[in-house]
Design an enzyme around this catalytic site. Structure first.
Site, PDB file in Angstrom:
ATOM      1  N   SER A   7       4.836  17.066  28.608  1.00  0.00           N
ATOM      2  CA  SER A   7       4.836  17.253  30.064  1.00  0.00           C
ATOM      3  C   SER A   7       5.286  18.461  30.581  1.00  0.00           C
ATOM      4  CB  SER A   7       5.459  16.138  30.814  1.00  0.00           C
ATOM      5  OG  SER A   7       5.485  16.443  32.095  1.00  0.00           O
ATOM      6  N   HIS A  32       0.051  17.389  29.291  1.00  0.00           N
ATOM      7  CA  HIS A  32       0.088  16.415  30.490  1.00  0.00           C
ATOM      8  C   HIS A  32       0.752  17.070  31.935  1.00  0.00           C
ATOM      9  CE1 HIS A  32       0.831  12.413  32.162  1.00  0.00           C
ATOM     10  NE2 HIS A  32       1.933  12.897  32.638  1.00  0.00           N
ATOM     11  N   MET A  36       2.814  16.201  42.236  1.00  0.00           N
ATOM     12  CA  MET A  36       3.352  15.212  43.062  1.00  0.00           C
ATOM     13  C   MET A  36       3.115  15.700  44.488  1.00  0.00           C
ATOM     14  SD  MET A  36       6.952  14.620  40.667  1.00  0.00           S
ATOM     15  CE  MET A  36       6.845  14.164  39.154  1.00  0.00           C
ATOM     16  N   HIS A  65      -2.325  14.024  35.799  1.00  0.00           N
ATOM     17  CA  HIS A  65      -1.632  12.689  36.531  1.00  0.00           C
ATOM     18  C   HIS A  65      -1.205  13.057  37.929  1.00  0.00           C
ATOM     19  CE1 HIS A  65       2.272   9.799  36.179  1.00  0.00           C
ATOM     20  NE2 HIS A  65       1.109   9.585  37.103  1.00  0.00           N
ATOM     21  N   MET A  67       0.176  12.127  41.280  1.00  0.00           N
ATOM     22  CA  MET A  67       1.187  11.133  41.997  1.00  0.00           C
ATOM     23  C   MET A  67       0.983  11.508  43.351  1.00  0.00           C
ATOM     24  SD  MET A  67       4.243  11.189  39.125  1.00  0.00           S
ATOM     25  CE  MET A  67       3.350  12.589  38.387  1.00  0.00           C
ATOM     26  N   MET A 136       3.488   3.369  33.599  1.00  0.00           N
ATOM     27  CA  MET A 136       4.701   4.145  33.864  1.00  0.00           C
ATOM     28  C   MET A 136       5.751   3.320  33.194  1.00  0.00           C
ATOM     29  SD  MET A 136       3.950   7.009  35.708  1.00  0.00           S
ATOM     30  CE  MET A 136       5.778   7.492  35.394  1.00  0.00           C
TER      31      MET A 136
HETATM   32  C1  DX5 Z   1       7.452  11.598  36.043  1.00  0.00           C
HETATM   33  C2  DX5 Z   1       6.071  12.208  35.145  1.00  0.00           C
HETATM   34  C3  DX5 Z   1       6.373  12.486  33.852  1.00  0.00           C
HETATM   35  C4  DX5 Z   1       7.730  13.045  33.476  1.00  0.00           C
HETATM   36  C5  DX5 Z   1       7.973  12.562  32.174  1.00  0.00           C
HETATM   37  O1  DX5 Z   1       6.866  10.931  37.291  1.00  0.00           O
HETATM   38  O2  DX5 Z   1       5.121  11.447  35.354  1.00  0.00           O
HETATM   39  O3  DX5 Z   1       5.102  12.747  33.149  1.00  0.00           O
HETATM   40  O4  DX5 Z   1       7.247  14.679  33.003  1.00  0.00           O
HETATM   41  O5  DX5 Z   1       9.077  13.391  31.616  1.00  0.00           O
HETATM   42  P1  DX5 Z   1      10.107  12.827  30.498  1.00  0.00           P
HETATM   43  O6  DX5 Z   1       9.403  12.539  29.562  1.00  0.00           O
HETATM   44  O7  DX5 Z   1      11.280  13.594  30.564  1.00  0.00           O
HETATM   45  O8  DX5 Z   1      10.609  11.380  31.229  1.00  0.00           O
HETATM   46 ZN    ZN Z   2       3.111  12.261  34.247  1.00  0.00          ZN
END
Ligand code: DX5
Ligand code: ZN
Length: 217
Positions: A7, A32, A36, A65, A67, A136
């Site tokens: 990510s 990834h 947000m 992704h 959000m 999630m």
């Molecule tokens: C959080 C994101 C994740 C985040 C995961 O809402 O969707 O993709 O970057 O980060 P880690 O692996 O550090 O939990």
């Molecule tokens: Zn994510």
């Protein structure tokens, strides 16, 4: 062997080019990319212009992704920015079936994400429209949070549901994936592991990706 999707939320944006090259040259499978909006989640990250820049340099699949609220407004924009997989949240839509169909019609793979409180069964009737089911394993919004153990059961249920339907949907786990829990997550039925903090806060990200890739082999 799991697919590994680092990510970029946890990457150092002052050296974004180098971080992208590190992923390109590693055993990682996907980028990834977390978008947000400060409404659906209590944090704001980055949007299309950054994704378009990453896409120019990335040599691997871009897994975006979203959000954000009302994601259906921006499907075409994210296609233009370079999304290969585009994932929307189940909790954001009245017409998820339509949104998934539109994502595929634009030539992208369609992803659906479910928050920890959303039962896996909610996707049962539309499973054939979903290329990627993102489960999630934290409450979305921030990297570096702790994995919620309730996720294991959800992965098993998702796997059973997909198998029973004869669908080819991939299960992706996002949030709190570490070297310690990766094996159990794979064993439960996950296909894709997102890893932010575990990769980018490690002393040797390339090696961490390699070791994640070996998990459950
Ligand atoms: C959080 C994101 C994740 C985040 C995961 O809402 O969707 O993709 O970057 O980060 P880690 O692996 O550090 O939990
Ligand atoms: Zn994510």
């Amino acid at each position: 062997m799991p697919l590994i999707a680092p990510s970029m939320l946890s990457a150092d944006f002052l050296k974004l080019g180098e971080e992208i090259d590190m992923i390109n040259n590693s055993e990682a499978d996907w980028f990834h990319l977390d978008v947000m909006d400060g409404l659906f989640v209590p944090n704001i990250s980055y949007g299309m212009p950054i994704i378009a820049q990453i896409k120019k340099r990335a040599t691997k699949t871009c897994d975006v992704h979203l959000m954000i609220e009302n994601p259906e407004r921006y499907l075409e924009d994210f296609k233009k920015a370079g999304a290969d997989y585009l994932t929307v949240h189940y909790e954001t839509g009245y017409h998820i079936h339509r949104t998934l169909t539109s994502i595929r019609a634009l030539g992208m793979k369609a992803g659906l994400a479910i928050n920890p409180h959303t039962p896996v069964e909610m996707v049962q009737d539309i499973i054939h429209e979903i290329d990627l089911l993102l489960v999630m394993s934290i409450n979305p919004g921030f990297g570096g949070q702790k994995f919620l153990p309730l996720t294991y059961n959800k992965i098993r249920k998702a796997k059973a549901l997909i198998t029973a339907a004869g669908a080819s949907t991939l299960i992706e786990i996002d949030g709190g994936v570490t070297m310690d829990n990766a094996a159990s997550i794979i064993e439960a039925g996950a296909d894709v592991l997102v890893a932010g903090n575990t990769v980018f806060a490690s002393p040797d990200p390339t090696d961490t990706i390699k070791r994640l890739k070996q998990v459950g082999k």
